[in-house]
Design a protein around this motif. Structure first.
Motif: not given
Ligand SMILES: Cc1ncc(COP(=O)(O)O)c(C=O)c1O
Length: 390
Positions: A312-328, A356-361
């Protein structure tokens, strides 16, 4: 007013795009390439507009395109498809999905959807009178487990709607993984709608495996494709459905009263394009893979946790290691400061809201300058407090 549409709020896609325009953020949210697409294919469309047929083409699609689709899949995926009775040309994959659901669902039929899912699936199933049942896939492997499938099925289940390669997970499922799904469909006598629009955009030497090729699936699968993704021409909206003759005849009945047909000149250009040599497809894949690596390496160097992107044209980043819980919420903050637009993966989990709520596309199908500008801005964030707390 119809309640399915009346209950839909503003989508996160609209919110992100609006906010990105307002702030001038680097937009890695929207899934379309910067590249204008192959010149010869665009030229074929222009020639067909000037010199070709501009009146209603046949309802099933131009014979030349149906033949080109069959020949394309014979060559690239080893499939035997009869162009006259097993191919239906549609106005994009979206129409193919909508028409298939309208053609196959009786009110109250249950349809299994897999989260994360393309945002059109759920409203289309509901509008067609279907009842959605969900299987929630989880990162990093997004594994399809037989147990989860069995938990979602009932005597009322008629269909599954699956997407492979999977947007936004960027997973390309292997033949072994698809065998779990195929055996499940055969055991419960289900029809599979398989959205394969990303079939050519796969990386690191992977080969796309069509679900219709798995044992027991030839007569019970609707395979859906899109020229928009194959030729990086996402606005063209030329798609198709492939299915065994009895299924295809039913799909054609829905199509005839939905759009009836698709611009003949674009169909002619796609027929030409599908015959392009291996070099085109290899160069296209290599280009996107290079962009994927450029963005992934840059993000990793800044300390982001980047998940694998197999297609696809996409990759995801997990923001949980930043202490973030709300991707939106995090995605909206990033648009303002440092000014980069992405899409929260929770937006693709509107059915159960349990995934999951901790991924950004991030969309990497962009020019190097665009990717570098995003990385430069994110570097400011990397020096922020949130990163230092890690
Ligand atoms: C999984 C999936 N299905 C369908 C589509 C839409 O395809 P088309 O533009 O051909 O309607 C997209 C576009 O991004 C997609 O990602």
């Amino acid at each position: 007013m119809n309640s399915v549409y009346a209950s839909l709020g503003t989508t996160i896609f609209e919110t992100v795009s609006l906010a990105a325009r307002r702030t001038g953020a680097v937009n890695l949210g929207q899934g379309f390439p910067d590249d204008p697409g192959p010149e010869d294919v665009r030229r074929a469309a222009a020639d067909a507009v000037m010199d070709g047929w501009n009146q209603y083409p046949p309802m099933l699609g131009l014979p030349a395109l149906r033949e080109a689709i069959a020949a394309h899949y014979a060559y690239h995926q080893g499939l035997e498809i009869d162009p006259s009775s097993e191919v239906l040309v549609t106005s994009g994959a979206t129409e193919a999905i909508a028409g298939t659901l309208l053609a196959l669902i009786e009110p109250g039929d249950e349809v299994i959807l897999f989260e994360p899912m393309y945002d059109a699936y759920l409203p289309l199933v509901q509008r067609a009178g279907g009842v959605a049942r969900f299987v929630t896939l989880a990162p990093p492997d997004w594994t399809i487990a037989r147990q989860a499938l069995e938990a979602a099925v009932s005597p009322r289940t008629r269909l599954i709607l699956f997407n492979n390669p999977l947007n936004p997970a960027a997973r390309v499922y292997t033949r072994e993984e698809l065998a779990v799904l195929a055996a499940f469909c055969v055991d419960h006598d289900l029809i599979a709608i398989c959205d394969e629009v990303w079939e050519h955009v796969v990386f690191d030497g992977r080969r796309h495996v069509p679900l219709i090729d798995l044992p027991g699936m030839r007569e019970r699968t609707v395979k859906i494709g899109s020229a928009g993704k194959i030729f990086s021409l996402t606005g063209w909206k030329v798609g198709w459905s492939i299915a065994a003759p009895p299924l295809l005849a039913q799909l054609a009945k829905a199509h005839q009263f939905l759009t009836f047909t698709t611009p003949p000149n674009l169909q002619a250009a796609v027929a030409y394009g599908l015959g392009k040599d291996d070099g085109y497809f290899a160069t296209m894949r290599d280009g996107f893979q290079r962009s994927r690596d450029r963005l992934a390496d840059g993000l990793r160097a800044l300390g982001f946790a980047v998940l694998p992107s197999e297609g696809s044209y996409f990759l995801n980043v997990d923001i949980a290691p930043l202490g973030e819980t709300d991707d939106a919420a995090f995605a909206l903050r990033l648009i303002d400061d440092p000014g980069v637009a992405t899409i929260p993966v929770s937006a693709f989990m509107q059915g159960t809201r349990t995934g999951t709520t901790t991924l950004l596309r991030f969309c990497f199908a962009k020019r190097d300058e665009t990717l570098d500008a995003a990385l430069e801005r994110l570097a400011h964030l990397a020096t922020d407090e949130a990163f230092e707390r890690r």
